[in-house]
Design a protein around this motif. Structure first.
Motif, mmCIF file in Angstrom:
data_model
loop_
_atom_site.group_PDB
_atom_site.id
_atom_site.type_symbol
_atom_site.label_atom_id
_atom_site.label_comp_id
_atom_site.label_asym_id
_atom_site.label_seq_id
_atom_site.Cartn_x
_atom_site.Cartn_y
_atom_site.Cartn_z
ATOM 1 N N ASN A 38 0.818 -1.212 0.000
ATOM 2 C CA ASN A 38 0.000 0.000 0.000
ATOM 3 C C ASN A 38 0.850 1.260 0.000
ATOM 4 O O ASN A 38 0.470 2.265 -0.597
ATOM 5 C CB ASN A 38 -0.954 0.009 1.189
ATOM 6 N N LEU A 39 1.986 1.211 0.643
ATOM 7 C CA LEU A 39 2.845 2.382 0.734
ATOM 8 C C LEU A 39 3.803 2.513 -0.448
ATOM 9 O O LEU A 39 3.958 3.587 -1.021
ATOM 10 C CB LEU A 39 3.649 2.347 2.037
ATOM 11 N N ALA A 40 4.430 1.388 -0.819
ATOM 12 C CA ALA A 40 5.520 1.469 -1.782
ATOM 13 C C ALA A 40 5.269 0.729 -3.098
ATOM 14 O O ALA A 40 6.055 0.854 -4.027
ATOM 15 C CB ALA A 40 6.797 0.917 -1.146
ATOM 16 N N GLY A 41 4.207 -0.058 -3.151
ATOM 17 C CA GLY A 41 3.910 -0.776 -4.380
ATOM 18 C C GLY A 41 4.720 -2.036 -4.593
ATOM 19 O O GLY A 41 4.744 -2.593 -5.684
ATOM 20 N N PHE A 42 5.415 -2.504 -3.567
ATOM 21 C CA PHE A 42 6.123 -3.780 -3.624
ATOM 22 C C PHE A 42 6.208 -4.342 -2.212
ATOM 23 O O PHE A 42 5.992 -3.625 -1.225
ATOM 24 C CB PHE A 42 7.534 -3.633 -4.216
ATOM 25 N N CYS A 43 6.491 -5.644 -2.121
ATOM 26 C CA CYS A 43 6.606 -6.288 -0.807
ATOM 27 C C CYS A 43 7.692 -7.356 -0.866
ATOM 28 O O CYS A 43 8.400 -7.483 -1.860
ATOM 29 C CB CYS A 43 5.260 -6.884 -0.384
ATOM 30 N N ARG A 44 7.799 -8.124 0.193
ATOM 31 C CA ARG A 44 8.798 -9.182 0.251
ATOM 32 C C ARG A 44 8.597 -10.196 -0.879
ATOM 33 O O ARG A 44 9.563 -10.696 -1.450
ATOM 34 C CB ARG A 44 8.727 -9.878 1.613
ATOM 35 N N ASN A 45 7.339 -10.513 -1.189
ATOM 36 C CA ASN A 45 7.075 -11.465 -2.268
ATOM 37 C C ASN A 45 7.538 -10.907 -3.611
ATOM 38 O O ASN A 45 8.040 -11.656 -4.450
ATOM 39 C CB ASN A 45 5.590 -11.820 -2.326
ATOM 40 N N LYS A 64 9.502 -20.820 -6.675
ATOM 41 C CA LYS A 64 8.953 -19.678 -5.933
ATOM 42 C C LYS A 64 9.275 -19.829 -4.448
ATOM 43 O O LYS A 64 9.674 -18.858 -3.795
ATOM 44 C CB LYS A 64 7.440 -19.582 -6.163
ATOM 45 N N ASP A 65 9.139 -21.036 -3.924
ATOM 46 C CA ASP A 65 9.420 -21.262 -2.506
ATOM 47 C C ASP A 65 10.890 -21.045 -2.176
ATOM 48 O O ASP A 65 11.217 -20.490 -1.113
ATOM 49 C CB ASP A 65 8.995 -22.671 -2.086
ATOM 50 N N GLU A 66 11.790 -21.466 -3.059
ATOM 51 C CA GLU A 66 13.221 -21.254 -2.821
ATOM 52 C C GLU A 66 13.551 -19.768 -2.804
ATOM 53 O O GLU A 66 14.304 -19.300 -1.939
ATOM 54 C CB GLU A 66 14.045 -21.968 -3.884
ATOM 55 N N ALA A 67 12.992 -19.025 -3.751
ATOM 56 C CA ALA A 67 13.250 -17.589 -3.794
ATOM 57 C C ALA A 67 12.689 -16.898 -2.562
ATOM 58 O O ALA A 67 13.333 -16.014 -1.983
ATOM 59 C CB ALA A 67 12.665 -16.983 -5.063
ATOM 60 N N ARG A 68 11.498 -17.287 -2.136
ATOM 61 C CA ARG A 68 10.912 -16.688 -0.938
ATOM 62 C C ARG A 68 11.738 -17.003 0.296
ATOM 63 O O ARG A 68 11.908 -16.153 1.163
ATOM 64 C CB ARG A 68 9.465 -17.156 -0.753
ATOM 65 N N GLU A 69 12.275 -18.212 0.391
ATOM 66 C CA GLU A 69 13.099 -18.556 1.551
ATOM 67 C C GLU A 69 14.358 -17.694 1.603
ATOM 68 O O GLU A 69 14.804 -17.306 2.682
ATOM 69 C CB GLU A 69 13.453 -20.038 1.550
ATOM 70 N N ILE A 70 14.916 -17.359 0.458
ATOM 71 C CA ILE A 70 16.085 -16.475 0.413
ATOM 72 C C ILE A 70 15.705 -15.095 0.954
ATOM 73 O O ILE A 70 16.423 -14.512 1.763
ATOM 74 C CB ILE A 70 16.641 -16.390 -1.023
ATOM 75 N N VAL A 71 14.564 -14.576 0.538
ATOM 76 C CA VAL A 71 14.146 -13.236 0.950
ATOM 77 C C VAL A 71 13.676 -13.224 2.406
ATOM 78 O O VAL A 71 14.037 -12.318 3.162
ATOM 79 C CB VAL A 71 13.051 -12.695 0.003
ATOM 80 N N TYR A 72 12.905 -14.202 2.803
ATOM 81 C CA TYR A 72 12.354 -14.228 4.159
ATOM 82 C C TYR A 72 13.336 -14.762 5.197
ATOM 83 O O TYR A 72 13.148 -14.564 6.392
ATOM 84 C CB TYR A 72 11.078 -15.068 4.202
ATOM 85 N N GLY A 73 14.372 -15.474 4.751
ATOM 86 C CA GLY A 73 15.336 -16.053 5.682
ATOM 87 C C GLY A 73 14.821 -17.305 6.367
ATOM 88 O O GLY A 73 15.436 -17.800 7.309
ATOM 89 N N MET A 74 13.719 -17.820 5.878
ATOM 90 C CA MET A 74 13.088 -19.029 6.413
ATOM 91 C C MET A 74 11.995 -19.428 5.427
ATOM 92 O O MET A 74 11.625 -18.618 4.577
ATOM 93 C CB MET A 74 12.485 -18.771 7.801
ATOM 94 N N PRO A 75 11.474 -20.635 5.555
ATOM 95 C CA PRO A 75 10.356 -20.984 4.677
ATOM 96 C C PRO A 75 9.199 -19.997 4.854
ATOM 97 O O PRO A 75 8.907 -19.544 5.965
ATOM 98 C CB PRO A 75 9.962 -22.390 5.130
ATOM 99 N N TYR A 76 8.572 -19.649 3.744
ATOM 100 C CA TYR A 76 7.492 -18.660 3.750
ATOM 101 C C TYR A 76 6.387 -19.042 4.724
ATOM 102 O O TYR A 76 5.887 -18.189 5.463
ATOM 103 C CB TYR A 76 6.949 -18.512 2.327
ATOM 104 N N ALA A 77 6.006 -20.312 4.767
ATOM 105 C CA ALA A 77 4.936 -20.747 5.670
ATOM 106 C C ALA A 77 5.297 -20.497 7.132
ATOM 107 O O ALA A 77 4.437 -20.125 7.940
ATOM 108 C CB ALA A 77 4.604 -22.220 5.443
#
Length: 103
Positions: A38-45, A64-77
């Protein structure tokens, strides 16, 4: 004026800035993805998608899950279970009003 950087320096500095952004977002798990959208038009995903796109353009296949784990530092779930809260009606309305409708 742009400093005279070698391509390697530019890559290294961009990588360092990206790592710092990921660390900052990790430290601020209280900031929800919908708030970022809402603020910046992008998020962690979005960052995970961009990372995946960059990897794939270089011939490296990431899920997608591997890339998210890199960004989140853990599994997305796991991140979702620990940090994600239900979006308020106001947050959802702001998201719908701001999001591109051609996707």
């Amino acid at each position: 004026m742009t400093p005279d950087l070698s391509p390697e320096q530019q890559r290294d500095f961009e990588a360092a800035a990206f790592r710092r952004l990921l660390a900052h977002l990790s430290d601020r798990s209280d900031v929800q993805n919908i708030d970022l959208m809402n603020l910046a038009g992008f998020c962690r995903n979005c960052l995970a998608n961009w990372y995946r796109d960059a990897a794939e353009s270089a011939g490296q296949v990431l899920s997608k899950d591997e890339a998210r784990e890199i960004v989140y530092g853990m599994p997305y779930a796991v991140w979702q279970a620990r940090n994600q809260t239900e979006a308020s009606p106001e947050q959802k309305a702001a998201f719908e009003a701001a999001r591109p409708h051609d996707h």
